[in-house]
Design a protein around this motif. Structure first.
Motif, PDB file in Angstrom:
ATOM      1  N   LEU A  75     -17.690  -9.365  -2.201  1.00 31.72           N
ATOM      2  CA  LEU A  75     -17.093  -9.432  -3.536  1.00 31.72           C
ATOM      3  C   LEU A  75     -17.212 -10.853  -4.067  1.00 31.72           C
ATOM      4  O   LEU A  75     -17.187 -11.807  -3.292  1.00 31.72           O
ATOM      5  N   ARG A  76     -17.308 -10.953  -5.381  1.00 30.40           N
ATOM      6  CA  ARG A  76     -17.460 -12.252  -6.036  1.00 30.40           C
ATOM      7  C   ARG A  76     -16.440 -12.388  -7.163  1.00 30.40           C
ATOM      8  O   ARG A  76     -16.032 -11.388  -7.754  1.00 30.40           O
ATOM      9  N   PRO A  77     -16.053 -13.614  -7.504  1.00 33.54           N
ATOM     10  CA  PRO A  77     -15.189 -13.802  -8.676  1.00 33.54           C
ATOM     11  C   PRO A  77     -15.784 -13.112  -9.902  1.00 33.54           C
ATOM     12  O   PRO A  77     -16.987 -13.178 -10.145  1.00 33.54           O
ATOM     13  N   GLY A  78     -14.917 -12.403 -10.616  1.00 34.30           N
ATOM     14  CA  GLY A  78     -15.337 -11.660 -11.795  1.00 34.30           C
ATOM     15  C   GLY A  78     -15.589 -10.187 -11.541  1.00 34.30           C
ATOM     16  O   GLY A  78     -15.620  -9.395 -12.483  1.00 34.30           O
ATOM     17  N   ASP A  79     -15.780  -9.781 -10.277  1.00 32.00           N
ATOM     18  CA  ASP A  79     -15.969  -8.359  -9.979  1.00 32.00           C
ATOM     19  C   ASP A  79     -14.724  -7.575 -10.393  1.00 32.00           C
ATOM     20  O   ASP A  79     -13.605  -8.016 -10.174  1.00 32.00           O
ATOM     21  N   ARG A  80     -14.936  -6.409 -10.962  1.00 34.82           N
ATOM     22  CA  ARG A  80     -13.837  -5.538 -11.396  1.00 34.82           C
ATOM     23  C   ARG A  80     -13.386  -4.699 -10.206  1.00 34.82           C
ATOM     24  O   ARG A  80     -14.211  -4.096  -9.520  1.00 34.82           O
ATOM     25  N   VAL A  81     -12.064  -4.663  -9.975  1.00 36.12           N
ATOM     26  CA  VAL A  81     -11.546  -3.976  -8.795  1.00 36.12           C
ATOM     27  C   VAL A  81     -10.206  -3.293  -9.082  1.00 36.12           C
ATOM     28  O   VAL A  81      -9.523  -3.613 -10.040  1.00 36.12           O
ATOM     29  N   CYS A  82      -9.868  -2.357  -8.207  1.00 34.27           N
ATOM     30  CA  CYS A  82      -8.503  -1.866  -8.087  1.00 34.27           C
ATOM     31  C   CYS A  82      -8.209  -1.819  -6.598  1.00 34.27           C
ATOM     32  O   CYS A  82      -9.080  -2.113  -5.776  1.00 34.27           O
ATOM     33  N   PHE A  83      -6.990  -1.477  -6.243  1.00 36.18           N
ATOM     34  CA  PHE A  83      -6.607  -1.543  -4.833  1.00 36.18           C
ATOM     35  C   PHE A  83      -5.508  -0.556  -4.554  1.00 36.18           C
ATOM     36  O   PHE A  83      -4.760  -0.143  -5.436  1.00 36.18           O
ATOM     37  N   ASP A  84      -5.417  -0.179  -3.297  1.00 36.03           N
ATOM     38  CA  ASP A  84      -4.370   0.722  -2.847  1.00 36.03           C
ATOM     39  C   ASP A  84      -3.055  -0.042  -2.871  1.00 36.03           C
ATOM     40  O   ASP A  84      -3.026  -1.265  -2.737  1.00 36.03           O
ATOM     41  N   SER A  85      -1.953   0.669  -2.997  1.00 35.34           N
ATOM     42  CA  SER A  85      -0.648  -0.001  -3.015  1.00 35.34           C
ATOM     43  C   SER A  85      -0.038  -0.121  -1.622  1.00 35.34           C
ATOM     44  O   SER A  85       0.886  -0.885  -1.413  1.00 35.34           O
ATOM     45  N   MET A  86      -0.565   0.624  -0.659  1.00 36.51           N
ATOM     46  CA  MET A  86      -0.043   0.583   0.708  1.00 36.51           C
ATOM     47  C   MET A  86      -0.991  -0.248   1.560  1.00 36.51           C
ATOM     48  O   MET A  86      -2.186   0.017   1.603  1.00 36.51           O
ATOM     49  N   ILE A  87      -0.430  -1.247   2.198  1.00 35.86           N
ATOM     50  CA  ILE A  87      -1.231  -2.153   3.006  1.00 35.86           C
ATOM     51  C   ILE A  87      -0.927  -1.882   4.472  1.00 35.86           C
ATOM     52  O   ILE A  87       0.148  -2.203   4.974  1.00 35.86           O
ATOM     53  N   SER A  88      -1.884  -1.265   5.145  1.00 34.74           N
ATOM     54  CA  SER A  88      -1.737  -0.984   6.569  1.00 34.74           C
ATOM     55  C   SER A  88      -2.205  -2.207   7.357  1.00 34.74           C
ATOM     56  O   SER A  88      -2.940  -3.047   6.851  1.00 34.74           O
ATOM     57  N   CYS A  89      -1.793  -2.265   8.623  1.00 38.66           N
ATOM     58  CA  CYS A  89      -2.131  -3.437   9.441  1.00 38.66           C
ATOM     59  C   CYS A  89      -3.579  -3.418   9.926  1.00 38.66           C
ATOM     60  O   CYS A  89      -4.168  -4.459  10.196  1.00 38.66           O
ATOM     61  N   GLY A  90      -4.150  -2.221  10.060  1.00 41.97           N
ATOM     62  CA  GLY A  90      -5.524  -2.113  10.531  1.00 41.97           C
ATOM     63  C   GLY A  90      -5.700  -2.189  12.039  1.00 41.97           C
ATOM     64  O   GLY A  90      -6.816  -2.103  12.540  1.00 41.97           O
ATOM     65  N   HIS A  91      -4.594  -2.340  12.779  1.00 37.36           N
ATOM     66  CA  HIS A  91      -4.709  -2.559  14.225  1.00 37.36           C
ATOM     67  C   HIS A  91      -3.858  -1.625  15.081  1.00 37.36           C
ATOM     68  O   HIS A  91      -4.125  -1.487  16.273  1.00 37.36           O
ATOM     69  N   CYS A  92      -2.830  -1.017  14.541  1.00 40.53           N
ATOM     70  CA  CYS A  92      -1.909  -0.217  15.355  1.00 40.53           C
ATOM     71  C   CYS A  92      -2.566   1.103  15.779  1.00 40.53           C
ATOM     72  O   CYS A  92      -3.674   1.438  15.361  1.00 40.53           O
ATOM     73  N   PHE A  93      -1.848   1.866  16.572  1.00 42.94           N
ATOM     74  CA  PHE A  93      -2.308   3.159  17.064  1.00 42.94           C
ATOM     75  C   PHE A  93      -2.753   4.058  15.909  1.00 42.94           C
ATOM     76  O   PHE A  93      -3.828   4.662  15.954  1.00 42.94           O
ATOM     77  N   TYR A  94      -1.936   4.148  14.869  1.00 47.64           N
ATOM     78  CA  TYR A  94      -2.246   5.035  13.755  1.00 47.64           C
ATOM     79  C   TYR A  94      -3.443   4.536  12.945  1.00 47.64           C
ATOM     80  O   TYR A  94      -4.299   5.336  12.546  1.00 47.64           O
ATOM     81  N   CYS A  95      -3.517   3.248  12.699  1.00 51.96           N
ATOM     82  CA  CYS A  95      -4.662   2.704  11.960  1.00 51.96           C
ATOM     83  C   CYS A  95      -5.959   2.942  12.727  1.00 51.96           C
ATOM     84  O   CYS A  95      -6.990   3.285  12.141  1.00 51.96           O
ATOM     85  N   ALA A  96      -5.917   2.789  14.047  1.00 51.43           N
ATOM     86  CA  ALA A  96      -7.102   3.012  14.876  1.00 51.43           C
ATOM     87  C   ALA A  96      -7.584   4.454  14.770  1.00 51.43           C
ATOM     88  O   ALA A  96      -8.774   4.724  14.907  1.00 51.43           O
ATOM     89  N   ARG A  97      -6.670   5.380  14.507  1.00 56.14           N
ATOM     90  CA  ARG A  97      -7.022   6.797  14.373  1.00 56.14           C
ATOM     91  C   ARG A  97      -7.368   7.169  12.927  1.00 56.14           C
ATOM     92  O   ARG A  97      -7.646   8.327  12.636  1.00 56.14           O
TER      93      ARG A  97
END
Length: 188
Positions: A75-97
């Motif tokens: 991604l670069r400055p100026g790129d148009r984006v949106c994002f999810d409102s829920m931020i998961s950790c990316g590392h726990c048991f559930y994220c791994a699944r």
């Protein structure tokens, strides 16, 4: 930066707030549009018991990349984006699944009970991990793009609410299936 702060129930105030801190995997987005969700309205009056002042609410937003962390190559400055409102950790048991909605360490933009607390997008800037940022087409206004953010919820459509998905579907001018095609709508 300027932000709309819930100072107390039924009292919003424009304030100067510090720019969000970024990590190496984060994107700093300049908010160009942010929807007012029904949950924000109930947060304003205190009826949900999920937002505790002081808090910057807002979680249905679109904008442009202002800055990227050192480990965000695409991604670069100026790129148009949106994002999810829920931020998961990316590392726990559930994220791994791939079950990020069950993450033990999740945070939710603009929501504040206990460990979920994280300021939201009723502000000039919001910082979020790259893994929940989605590039947007240039042919939609930011006002339409912010509606797509909930439709992309939980990894590009694994779960979303039907009204937002319908709006997102119409916004990008896709065609609804016509007979004899069959469509299944599953409730999660």
């Amino acid at each position: 930066m300027q932000a709309l702060m819930l100072q107390d129930y039924m009292r919003l105030e424009m304030v100067q707030a510090p720019e969000p801190e970024m990590g190496p995997d984060d994107v700093l987005a300049r908010v160009r549009a942010c929807g007012i969700c029904g949950s924000d309205v109930h947060g304003l009056d205190g009826s949900t018991k999920r937002r505790f002042p002081p808090l910057i609410m807002g979680h249905e937003a679109a904008g442009e990349v202002a800055r990227v962390g050192s480990r965000v190559p695409d991604l670069r400055p100026g790129d148009r984006v949106c994002f999810d409102s829920m931020i998961s950790c990316g590392h726990c048991f559930y994220c791994a699944r791939g079950e990020v909605n069950l993450c033990d360490n999740r945070e939710v933009l603009g929501v504040s009970p206990g460990p979920y607390r994280r300021h939201g997008a009723f502000a000039e800037y919001v910082a979020v991990p790259r893994r929940i940022v989605y590039p947007l087409p240039g042919n939609l206004s930011y006002q339409h793009n912010k509606e797509c953010s909930s439709g992309l919820s939980l990894q590009s459509g694994k779960a979303c609410n039907l009204p937002t998905c319908q709006f997102s579907h119409q916004s990008v001018d896709l065609r609804m299936p016509t007979p004899p095609r069959a469509v299944a709508v599953l409730k999660a």
